[in-house]
Design a protein around this motif. Structure first.
Motif, mmCIF file in Angstrom:
data_model
loop_
_atom_site.group_PDB
_atom_site.id
_atom_site.type_symbol
_atom_site.label_atom_id
_atom_site.label_comp_id
_atom_site.label_asym_id
_atom_site.label_seq_id
_atom_site.Cartn_x
_atom_site.Cartn_y
_atom_site.Cartn_z
ATOM 1 N N UNK A 1 108.093 -47.778 81.163
ATOM 2 C CA UNK A 1 107.197 -48.191 82.251
ATOM 3 C C UNK A 1 106.428 -49.459 81.877
ATOM 4 N N UNK A 2 106.049 -49.603 80.628
ATOM 5 C CA UNK A 2 105.380 -50.828 80.174
ATOM 6 C C UNK A 2 106.306 -52.036 80.213
ATOM 7 N N UNK A 3 107.566 -51.819 79.837
ATOM 8 C CA UNK A 3 108.560 -52.893 79.883
ATOM 9 C C UNK A 3 108.782 -53.317 81.341
ATOM 10 N N UNK A 4 108.905 -52.327 82.215
ATOM 11 C CA UNK A 4 109.140 -52.598 83.637
ATOM 12 C C UNK A 4 107.960 -53.306 84.302
ATOM 13 N N UNK A 5 106.782 -53.247 83.685
ATOM 14 C CA UNK A 5 105.590 -53.899 84.243
ATOM 15 C C UNK A 5 105.480 -55.373 83.827
ATOM 16 N N UNK A 6 106.507 -55.900 83.191
ATOM 17 C CA UNK A 6 106.494 -57.319 82.802
ATOM 18 C C UNK A 6 106.345 -58.187 84.046
ATOM 19 N N UNK A 7 105.677 -59.339 83.904
ATOM 20 C CA UNK A 7 105.492 -60.218 85.057
ATOM 21 C C UNK A 7 106.823 -60.690 85.638
ATOM 22 N N UNK A 8 106.873 -60.821 86.958
ATOM 23 C CA UNK A 8 108.100 -61.218 87.643
ATOM 24 C C UNK A 8 108.284 -62.729 87.705
ATOM 25 N N UNK A 9 107.213 -63.477 87.886
ATOM 26 C CA UNK A 9 107.334 -64.901 88.193
ATOM 27 C C UNK A 9 106.940 -65.852 87.076
ATOM 28 N N UNK A 10 106.107 -65.400 86.162
ATOM 29 C CA UNK A 10 105.661 -66.267 85.063
ATOM 30 C C UNK A 10 105.261 -65.403 83.886
ATOM 31 N N UNK A 11 105.758 -65.773 82.712
ATOM 32 C CA UNK A 11 105.447 -65.004 81.520
ATOM 33 C C UNK A 11 105.369 -65.891 80.299
#
Length: 184
Positions: free
Chosen positions: A15-25
């Protein structure tokens, strides 16, 4: 010997991995691999359309996937998600063992970044390729067989948990701390 994470531990991190930012990281690590088994951490690097990460040995290693054994342009760079490698490796000092040149906190899933998607990283632009980036015996040796199983399921491949292959579309400089921005 370093303790490897169990499937249960890795699944609890999903769940933490899946919460990675979608547009900028953030770009959290840059790793050159000048020779087999060698890793050099860089504060800054140059991404080049012909060479990939300058000082990396990608062009020297070649590929079994090309007819002539030359380096495969669809595998010029590999990008791994920061949160995934942190869960698998257990310590930042072990992240570079994965063998990926760029460690970025961004959602690499096919839903978010399908093949052909582009990221602006520093002043460079890279494009994710359709070629899957898969785990191997070296990955299992460094992080354990449970880690290899975790990144190798059909769902894990859709999420690109093992990472993504990419190629440089526009040469430029990249630094640790830069922001990778999803284009278009």
């Amino acid at each position: 010997m370093t303790e490897h994470r169990s499937i249960a531990e890795l699944e609890s991190a999903l769940s933490g991995i899946a919460a990675s930012p979608a547009d900028r990281g953030s770009v959290d690590m840059i790793v050159a691999r000048p020779g087999v088994g060698e890793r050099v951490l860089l504060d800054a690097g140059e991404l080049d359309e012909e060479l990939g990460l300058v000082s990396d040995g990608w062009t020297d290693r070649g590929s079994r996937s090309t007819a002539d054994g030359s380096s495969d342009p669809e595998e010029q760079l590999t990008i791994i998600n920061t949160r995934l490698i942190d869960a698998v490796a257990g310590a930042k000092s072990r992240w570079q063992l994965a063998g990926d040149q760029l460690v970025i906190d961004i959602d690499l899933s096919h839903d978010n970044l399908p093949p052909g998607s582009r990221l602006k990283i520093g002043s460079a632009v890279v494009e994710l390729t359709a070629k899957p980036h898969t785990g191997c015996a070296k990955f299992a040796g460094r992080f354990g067989h449970d880690a290899l199983r975790f990144v190798s399921t059909k769902e894990a491949m859709r999420l690109r948990l093992r990472g993504a292959n990419a190629k440089v579309i526009h040469s430029g400089a990249v630094r640790v701390g830069d922001v990778a921005v999803k284009l278009g």
